[in-house]
Design an enzyme around this catalytic site. Structure first.
Site, PDB file in Angstrom:
ATOM      1  N   SER A  15       0.836  -1.204   0.000  1.00 27.96           N
ATOM      2  CA  SER A  15       0.000   0.000   0.000  1.00 27.96           C
ATOM      3  C   SER A  15       0.870   1.253   0.000  1.00 27.96           C
ATOM      4  O   SER A  15       2.044   1.201   0.390  1.00 27.96           O
ATOM      5  CB  SER A  15      -0.872  -0.014   1.261  1.00 27.96           C
ATOM      6  OG  SER A  15      -1.636   1.161   1.368  1.00 27.96           O
ATOM      7  N   ASP A  57       4.153 -10.114   9.412  1.00 25.59           N
ATOM      8  CA  ASP A  57       3.821  -9.206  10.499  1.00 25.59           C
ATOM      9  C   ASP A  57       5.154  -8.757  11.087  1.00 25.59           C
ATOM     10  O   ASP A  57       5.847  -9.544  11.740  1.00 25.59           O
ATOM     11  CB  ASP A  57       2.971  -9.932  11.549  1.00 25.59           C
ATOM     12  CG  ASP A  57       2.642  -9.030  12.728  1.00 25.59           C
ATOM     13  OD1 ASP A  57       3.149  -7.892  12.776  1.00 25.59           O
ATOM     14  OD2 ASP A  57       1.874  -9.473  13.602  1.00 25.59           O
ATOM     15  N   CYS A  84       8.652   0.375   5.347  1.00 24.69           N
ATOM     16  CA  CYS A  84       7.508   1.291   5.201  1.00 24.69           C
ATOM     17  C   CYS A  84       6.303   0.866   6.028  1.00 24.69           C
ATOM     18  O   CYS A  84       5.350   1.636   6.135  1.00 24.69           O
ATOM     19  CB  CYS A  84       7.076   1.380   3.738  1.00 24.69           C
ATOM     20  SG  CYS A  84       8.118   2.438   2.747  1.00 24.69           S
ATOM     21  N   SER A 146       8.909  10.178  10.387  1.00 26.48           N
ATOM     22  CA  SER A 146       7.838  11.138  10.101  1.00 26.48           C
ATOM     23  C   SER A 146       8.258  12.469  10.709  1.00 26.48           C
ATOM     24  O   SER A 146       9.061  12.491  11.661  1.00 26.48           O
ATOM     25  CB  SER A 146       6.538  10.667  10.765  1.00 26.48           C
ATOM     26  OG  SER A 146       5.614  11.738  10.870  1.00 26.48           O
ATOM     27  N   TYR A 159       2.528   7.595  18.210  1.00 23.17           N
ATOM     28  CA  TYR A 159       3.114   7.688  16.863  1.00 23.17           C
ATOM     29  C   TYR A 159       4.439   8.461  16.906  1.00 23.17           C
ATOM     30  O   TYR A 159       5.449   8.013  16.353  1.00 23.17           O
ATOM     31  CB  TYR A 159       2.108   8.371  15.930  1.00 23.17           C
ATOM     32  CG  TYR A 159       2.505   8.377  14.476  1.00 23.17           C
ATOM     33  CD1 TYR A 159       2.555   7.196  13.737  1.00 23.17           C
ATOM     34  CD2 TYR A 159       2.818   9.562  13.821  1.00 23.17           C
ATOM     35  CE1 TYR A 159       2.909   7.200  12.397  1.00 23.17           C
ATOM     36  CE2 TYR A 159       3.163   9.575  12.484  1.00 23.17           C
ATOM     37  CZ  TYR A 159       3.209   8.396  11.772  1.00 23.17           C
ATOM     38  OH  TYR A 159       3.565   8.405  10.442  1.00 23.17           O
ATOM     39  N   THR A 194      -1.672   9.157   0.735  1.00 23.92           N
ATOM     40  CA  THR A 194      -1.738   7.687   0.644  1.00 23.92           C
ATOM     41  C   THR A 194      -3.019   7.223   1.338  1.00 23.92           C
ATOM     42  O   THR A 194      -3.705   8.034   1.969  1.00 23.92           O
ATOM     43  CB  THR A 194      -0.557   7.019   1.406  1.00 23.92           C
ATOM     44  OG1 THR A 194      -0.773   7.202   2.818  1.00 23.92           O
ATOM     45  CG2 THR A 194       0.777   7.575   1.022  1.00 23.92           C
TER      46      THR A 194
HETATM   47  P1  NAP Z   1      -0.330   2.736   4.266  1.00 18.43           P
HETATM   48  O1  NAP Z   1      -0.801   3.067   2.899  1.00 18.43           O
HETATM   49  O2  NAP Z   1      -1.318   2.508   5.347  1.00 18.43           O
HETATM   50  O3  NAP Z   1       0.677   1.502   4.172  1.00 18.43           O
HETATM   51  C1  NAP Z   1       1.202   0.877   5.313  1.00 18.43           C
HETATM   52  C2  NAP Z   1       1.211  -0.604   5.085  1.00 18.43           C
HETATM   53  O4  NAP Z   1       1.812  -1.219   6.243  1.00 18.43           O
HETATM   54  C3  NAP Z   1      -0.212  -1.212   4.949  1.00 18.43           C
HETATM   55  O5  NAP Z   1      -0.273  -2.095   3.861  1.00 18.43           O
HETATM   56  C4  NAP Z   1      -0.377  -1.942   6.263  1.00 18.43           C
HETATM   57  O6  NAP Z   1      -1.233  -3.077   6.182  1.00 18.43           O
HETATM   58  C5  NAP Z   1       1.040  -2.381   6.536  1.00 18.43           C
HETATM   59  N1  NAP Z   1       1.203  -2.819   7.923  1.00 18.43           N
HETATM   60  C6  NAP Z   1       0.577  -2.368   9.037  1.00 18.43           C
HETATM   61  N2  NAP Z   1       0.948  -3.084  10.103  1.00 18.43           N
HETATM   62  C7  NAP Z   1       1.840  -4.012   9.671  1.00 18.43           C
HETATM   63  C8  NAP Z   1       2.559  -5.069  10.298  1.00 18.43           C
HETATM   64  N3  NAP Z   1       2.449  -5.316  11.612  1.00 18.43           N
HETATM   65  N4  NAP Z   1       3.386  -5.827   9.537  1.00 18.43           N
HETATM   66  C9  NAP Z   1       3.510  -5.599   8.212  1.00 18.43           C
HETATM   67  N5  NAP Z   1       2.829  -4.653   7.552  1.00 18.43           N
HETATM   68  C10 NAP Z   1       2.011  -3.858   8.276  1.00 18.43           C
HETATM   69  O7  NAP Z   1       0.605   3.922   4.833  1.00 18.43           O
HETATM   70  P2  NAP Z   1       1.632   4.919   4.098  1.00 18.43           P
HETATM   71  O8  NAP Z   1       1.035   6.276   4.175  1.00 18.43           O
HETATM   72  O9  NAP Z   1       2.131   4.373   2.819  1.00 18.43           O
HETATM   73  O10 NAP Z   1       2.783   4.885   5.196  1.00 18.43           O
HETATM   74  C11 NAP Z   1       4.012   4.206   5.004  1.00 18.43           C
HETATM   75  C12 NAP Z   1       4.970   4.691   6.091  1.00 18.43           C
HETATM   76  O11 NAP Z   1       5.147   6.104   5.966  1.00 18.43           O
HETATM   77  C13 NAP Z   1       4.460   4.460   7.520  1.00 18.43           C
HETATM   78  O12 NAP Z   1       5.534   4.075   8.326  1.00 18.43           O
HETATM   79  C14 NAP Z   1       3.968   5.824   7.939  1.00 18.43           C
HETATM   80  O13 NAP Z   1       4.012   6.012   9.340  1.00 18.43           O
HETATM   81  C15 NAP Z   1       4.964   6.728   7.221  1.00 18.43           C
HETATM   82  N6  NAP Z   1       4.485   8.088   7.016  1.00 18.43           N
HETATM   83  C16 NAP Z   1       3.353   8.332   6.281  1.00 18.43           C
HETATM   84  C17 NAP Z   1       2.950   9.657   6.119  1.00 18.43           C
HETATM   85  C18 NAP Z   1       1.726  10.000   5.318  1.00 18.43           C
HETATM   86  O14 NAP Z   1       1.356  11.198   5.345  1.00 18.43           O
HETATM   87  N7  NAP Z   1       1.101   9.088   4.607  1.00 18.43           N
HETATM   88  C19 NAP Z   1       3.660  10.697   6.716  1.00 18.43           C
HETATM   89  C20 NAP Z   1       4.792  10.400   7.463  1.00 18.43           C
HETATM   90  C21 NAP Z   1       5.204   9.078   7.602  1.00 18.43           C
HETATM   91  P3  NAP Z   1      -2.778  -2.907   6.618  1.00 18.43           P
HETATM   92  O15 NAP Z   1      -3.399  -2.098   5.530  1.00 18.43           O
HETATM   93  O16 NAP Z   1      -3.253  -4.307   6.723  1.00 18.43           O
HETATM   94  O17 NAP Z   1      -2.746  -2.165   7.953  1.00 18.43           O
END
Ligand code: NAP
Length: 253
Positions: A15, A57, A84, A146, A159, A194
């Protein structure tokens, strides 16, 4: 490092940011393993990339050992790890119902911080035996923190703690793994469009989009993936935490 032909493991690759990294790296010739709790998402992305999808996981030692083994079986020793996987469950330290349940705090720390460490230790244990490339480099690990590591908002105690932990871990990992020719860098994104942002009411989405100083837009997974490619190419960037946020400085709420 030249990513063409290199084995890459991407957690949370089913994702958002991780999925785009998988696509971009596959285009450059990397052999992709998409690790995710969400196997359906991982399978879709892996199919697009000609890669392999592995259920994982990141909070579990057994699950991660199994997943790293399957990725190695398919693509060989990973020389690129992109962490990620993450969750952003909000919750105030004390709310009108009382203190935040400790399990809620632990759950976020487990995925974001312990999950990142779990993958670093397992992948690095193999990566140290990979064939050295130019400059004797054996691999690169990229973590995702982040801006909440620096300016956590109200409701982000768990977080922000988890992301601050990743920032602190970065230099230790870079120092320890240097002798094996493994670099470690962390990207600290601001607001990235995202599925993690989906579900926000349109007004909140609109208001968040205007918060970066410049450019006045949300970041995209493509912006992140471009930085990943640069980190791959530029061997001198090591032990660094890079904000990717358009000069955004989050307010308290
Ligand atoms: P996302 O679209 O929700 O993708 C995160 C993925 O991690 C999802 O597929 C999720 O699966 C999976 N996941 C959750 N728990 C897990 C586990 N225990 N083991 C393995 N996989 C797991 O989020 P994203 O926005 O791409 O975020 C990616 C990273 O960027 C994260 O670390 C987030 O904190 C960081 N980030 C994002 C933003 C933002 O604005 N989007 C900003 C700063 C930092 P499920 O769907 O099943 O939960």
């Amino acid at each position: 490092m030249n990513v063409d032909g290199l084995a890459a493991v991407i957690t949370g690759g089913g994702s958002g940011i991780g999925a785009e990294c998988a696509r971009v790296l596959a285009k450059e010739g990397a052999k992709i393993a998409v690790l995710d709790l969400n196997l359906e998402g991982a399978k879709n992305v892996a199919a697009e990339c000609g890669g392999v999808a592995v259920e994982c996981d990141v909070t579990s030692s057994e699950s991660a050992v199994r997943a790293v083994g399957k990725a190695k079986e398919a693509n060989g020793i990973a020389q690129l790890l992109i962490n990620c996987a993450g969750i952003a469950t909000p919750g105030r330290i004390v709310n009108r119902n009382g203190p935040l349940p400790l399990e809620d705090y632990e759950a976020v720390i487990k995925v974001n911080l312990i999950g990142t460490f779990n993958m670093i230790r397992l992948i690095a244990a193999d990566m140290q035996y990979a064939d050295p490339m130019e400059d004797n480099e054996r691999g690169l690990i990229i973590n995702t923190a982040s801006v909440a590591a620096y300016e956590g908002q109200i409701g982000q105690a768990a977080y922000s703690s988890s992301k601050g932990g990743i920032v602190a871990l970065n230099i230790v990992a870079a120092r320890e793994l240097a002798r094996s020719g493994i670099r470690v860098n962390t990207i600290s994104p601001g607001l990235i469009d995202t599925p993690m942002m989906a579900g926000l009411p349109p007004e909140a989405y609109e208001s968040l989009s205007k918060q970066p100083e410049f450019p006045k837009r949300l970041g995209t997974p493509k912006d992140y993936a471009k930085l990943v490619l640069h980190l791959c190419e530029n061997v001198l960037i090591n032990g660094e935490v890079i904000r990717l946020d358009g000069a955004l400085r989050m307010a308290a709420r």
